[in-house]
Motif scaffolding. Structure first.
Motif, PDB file in Angstrom:
ATOM      1  N   GLY A 189       0.798  -1.220   0.000  1.00 61.48           N
ATOM      2  CA  GLY A 189       0.000   0.000   0.000  1.00 61.48           C
ATOM      3  C   GLY A 189       0.836   1.278   0.000  1.00 61.48           C
ATOM      4  O   GLY A 189       0.651   2.142  -0.867  1.00 61.48           O
ATOM      5  N   PRO A 190       1.765   1.411   0.943  1.00 57.96           N
ATOM      6  CA  PRO A 190       2.534   2.666   0.999  1.00 57.96           C
ATOM      7  C   PRO A 190       3.331   2.919  -0.281  1.00 57.96           C
ATOM      8  O   PRO A 190       3.448   4.063  -0.733  1.00 57.96           O
ATOM      9  N   MET A 191       3.882   1.866  -0.905  1.00 62.58           N
ATOM     10  CA  MET A 191       4.668   2.019  -2.141  1.00 62.58           C
ATOM     11  C   MET A 191       3.780   2.479  -3.292  1.00 62.58           C
ATOM     12  O   MET A 191       4.132   3.379  -4.063  1.00 62.58           O
ATOM     13  N   ILE A 192       2.611   1.839  -3.426  1.00 61.76           N
ATOM     14  CA  ILE A 192       1.690   2.229  -4.513  1.00 61.76           C
ATOM     15  C   ILE A 192       1.266   3.680  -4.320  1.00 61.76           C
ATOM     16  O   ILE A 192       1.249   4.473  -5.269  1.00 61.76           O
ATOM     17  N   ASP A 193       0.978   4.036  -3.091  1.00 64.50           N
ATOM     18  CA  ASP A 193       0.587   5.412  -2.754  1.00 64.50           C
ATOM     19  C   ASP A 193       1.675   6.382  -3.244  1.00 64.50           C
ATOM     20  O   ASP A 193       1.380   7.395  -3.901  1.00 64.50           O
ATOM     21  N   ARG A 194       2.940   6.048  -2.951  1.00 67.76           N
ATOM     22  CA  ARG A 194       4.041   6.951  -3.300  1.00 67.76           C
ATOM     23  C   ARG A 194       4.238   7.042  -4.819  1.00 67.76           C
ATOM     24  O   ARG A 194       4.361   8.119  -5.382  1.00 67.76           O
ATOM     25  N   LEU A 195       4.235   5.870  -5.488  1.00 68.94           N
ATOM     26  CA  LEU A 195       4.473   5.876  -6.945  1.00 68.94           C
ATOM     27  C   LEU A 195       3.318   6.519  -7.714  1.00 68.94           C
ATOM     28  O   LEU A 195       3.534   7.202  -8.718  1.00 68.94           O
ATOM     29  N   ALA A 196       2.093   6.284  -7.224  1.00 70.78           N
ATOM     30  CA  ALA A 196       0.913   6.818  -7.924  1.00 70.78           C
ATOM     31  C   ALA A 196       0.958   8.345  -7.985  1.00 70.78           C
ATOM     32  O   ALA A 196       0.436   8.945  -8.934  1.00 70.78           O
ATOM     33  N   ALA A 197       1.609   8.951  -7.004  1.00 68.09           N
ATOM     34  CA  ALA A 197       1.654  10.429  -6.952  1.00 68.09           C
ATOM     35  C   ALA A 197       2.312  11.016  -8.190  1.00 68.09           C
ATOM     36  O   ALA A 197       2.018  12.154  -8.567  1.00 68.09           O
ATOM     37  N   THR A 198       3.182  10.249  -8.855  1.00 65.71           N
ATOM     38  CA  THR A 198       3.831  10.768 -10.071  1.00 65.71           C
ATOM     39  C   THR A 198       3.434   9.954 -11.308  1.00 65.71           C
ATOM     40  O   THR A 198       4.157   9.950 -12.307  1.00 65.71           O
ATOM     41  N   GLY A 199       2.288   9.272 -11.222  1.00 64.42           N
ATOM     42  CA  GLY A 199       1.901   8.414 -12.357  1.00 64.42           C
ATOM     43  C   GLY A 199       0.627   8.845 -13.043  1.00 64.42           C
ATOM     44  O   GLY A 199       0.030   8.079 -13.814  1.00 64.42           O
ATOM     45  N   LYS A 200       0.214  10.075 -12.810  1.00 63.87           N
ATOM     46  CA  LYS A 200      -1.080  10.533 -13.359  1.00 63.87           C
ATOM     47  C   LYS A 200      -1.121  10.363 -14.878  1.00 63.87           C
ATOM     48  O   LYS A 200      -0.181  10.781 -15.572  1.00 63.87           O
ATOM     49  N   ASN A 201      -2.172   9.735 -15.381  1.00 59.40           N
ATOM     50  CA  ASN A 201      -2.309   9.542 -16.836  1.00 59.40           C
ATOM     51  C   ASN A 201      -3.739   9.127 -17.150  1.00 59.40           C
ATOM     52  O   ASN A 201      -4.489   8.731 -16.262  1.00 59.40           O
ATOM     53  N   ASN A 202      -4.103   9.235 -18.447  1.00 69.02           N
ATOM     54  CA  ASN A 202      -5.434   8.779 -18.877  1.00 69.02           C
ATOM     55  C   ASN A 202      -5.343   7.550 -19.771  1.00 69.02           C
ATOM     56  O   ASN A 202      -6.335   7.087 -20.300  1.00 69.02           O
ATOM     57  N   ARG A 203      -4.129   7.041 -19.937  1.00 70.17           N
ATOM     58  CA  ARG A 203      -3.956   5.919 -20.886  1.00 70.17           C
ATOM     59  C   ARG A 203      -4.304   4.568 -20.285  1.00 70.17           C
ATOM     60  O   ARG A 203      -4.790   3.674 -20.961  1.00 70.17           O
ATOM     61  N   VAL A 204      -4.006   4.427 -19.017  1.00 67.73           N
ATOM     62  CA  VAL A 204      -4.298   3.145 -18.363  1.00 67.73           C
ATOM     63  C   VAL A 204      -5.559   3.318 -17.528  1.00 67.73           C
ATOM     64  O   VAL A 204      -5.680   4.290 -16.776  1.00 67.73           O
TER      65      VAL A 204
END
Ligand code: KG4
Ligand code: ZN
Length: 334
Positions: A189-204
């Motif tokens: 959970g904490p890792m996904i939370d951190r990575l998602a913060a810089t993964g914004k996109n509409n492709r996936v």
């Protein structure tokens, strides 16, 4: 009234002393998490053996940090369920023996309901909350943790009805499983939370099962969707881990927000309490704050340390149970 709380339902050995159900005097959490990491999840046998070794010293530490002795303890609260049976037994046996030896009352507390109680506590890291208003009951409660995802209607501390639950995986469990697919380690959970913060996109895009008109959740579908997506796209290097993390998290958060607020509307309550490890998720916190404000609903999250498993939430809720029990005894005696 000082209540000693004991919590040993999963990998933690935790003890805490809470005064009058509100002020945390000490809060000790010792986790065996590092010993489980290489297995990708909690190994019950390892957890309970470690708890056997640690329980005595953790309780002693809670007393010394609270600058108290056993004589200052007015009652004991212990987690009774749900949890790993060997782990629960360690805490329960210790608490029962201590209650008998000290001649102090013992109450058994449900771990999931206690997660919601974390919103009523004042700890070192939310001292500023001391004078702010307490959450008002009745409320809707959302508990999202590694083992549970449930929605409650909380009339008062002794009347808590579960109105929805996951039909398969828990929200935290889904974060952990998706993190494993992405080779991010455990807990994910904490890792996904951190990575998602810089993964914004509409492709996936992934979507969670909606189960209309119901307060139940289902997360196994999105987990499978992520798996197929990775199988078909990973080698093509067209997506980043961050983008997948973002799309997955967005969908889980969206269904949690939607169902929680729908239940608030249905029950006509203006207070939403959130608890459990996933309540630490930054996207869930942001989205719920925003969406709840629009609907004039007050949402409460515990400080980050109290989102995860701890014994302060057990001691805090236990205080109210002890008071109710004492009142009933008095009424019965009249
Ligand atoms: O409440 P908890 O400590 O244990 C249970 O009672 O299950 O919750 C642990 C869960 C794990 O699944 C972990 O991945 C998840 O909470 N978690 C998070 C975050 N921090 C912990 N999930 C999403 N975002 C986070 N920031
Ligand atoms: Zn928990």
């Amino acid at each position: 009234m000082n209540i000693l709380g004991i919590e040993t339902s999963c990998d933690e050995t935790a003890a805490s002393i809470v005064c009058n159900g509100r002020r945390i005097l000490s809060n000790i959490v010792s986790s065996s998490l590092n010993e489980h990491k290489k297995y990708g999840g909690i190994v019950p046998e390892i957890a309970s053996r470690r708890q056997m070794e640690l329980i005595n010293s953790v309780v002693k530490k809670a007393l010394s940090e609270g600058k108290l002795t056993l004589k200052d303890i007015d009652g004991i609260a212990v987690t009774v369920s749900p949890g790993l049976i060997g782990s629960l037994l360690v805490g329960l046996s210790f608490a029962r023996a201590l209650s008998f030896a000290l001649k102090r009352p013992l109450v058994e507390v449900n771990h999931i309901q206690a997660h919601l109680y974390a919103n009523f506590l004042v700890s070192a890291d939310n001292r500023q909350n001391k004078n702010t208003t307490l959450p008002r009951l009745p409320a809707v409660g959302l508990v999202v943790s590694g083992g549970h995802s449930s929605l409650f209607y909380l009339k008062n501390f002794s009347d808590c009805q579960r109105l929805g639950a996951t039909l398969d995986d828990a929200a935290g469990e889904t974060f952990d499983k998706v993190a494993r697919m992405l080779n991010l380690g455990y807990p994910g959970g904490p890792m996904i939370d951190r990575l998602a913060a810089t993964g914004k996109n509409n492709r996936v895009n992934f979507s969670c099962a909606q189960i209309p008109e119901s307060a139940d959740f289902s997360f196994s579908g999105i987990k499978t969707a992520v798996w197929y997506y990775l199988r078909d796209h990973w080698d093509k290097k067209k997506v980043s881990v961050n983008m997948v993390a973002y799309a997955f998290q967005k969908s889980v958060v969206s269904v949690l927000v939607k169902k929680s607020l729908a239940l608030c509307q249905k029950k006509n309550v203006k207070t939403l309490l959130v608890g459990g490890g996933v309540a630490a998720n930054s996207a869930l916190r942001d989205s719920l704050w925003r969406a709840a404000r629009e609907q004039n609903i007050k949402v409460f999250f515990p400080p980050l340390t109290l989102c995860l498993d701890n014994a302060a939430m057990i001691a805090g809720l236990g205080y109210h149970f002890l008071k109710i029990n004492a009142h009933q005894r008095k009424e019965g005696g009249n």
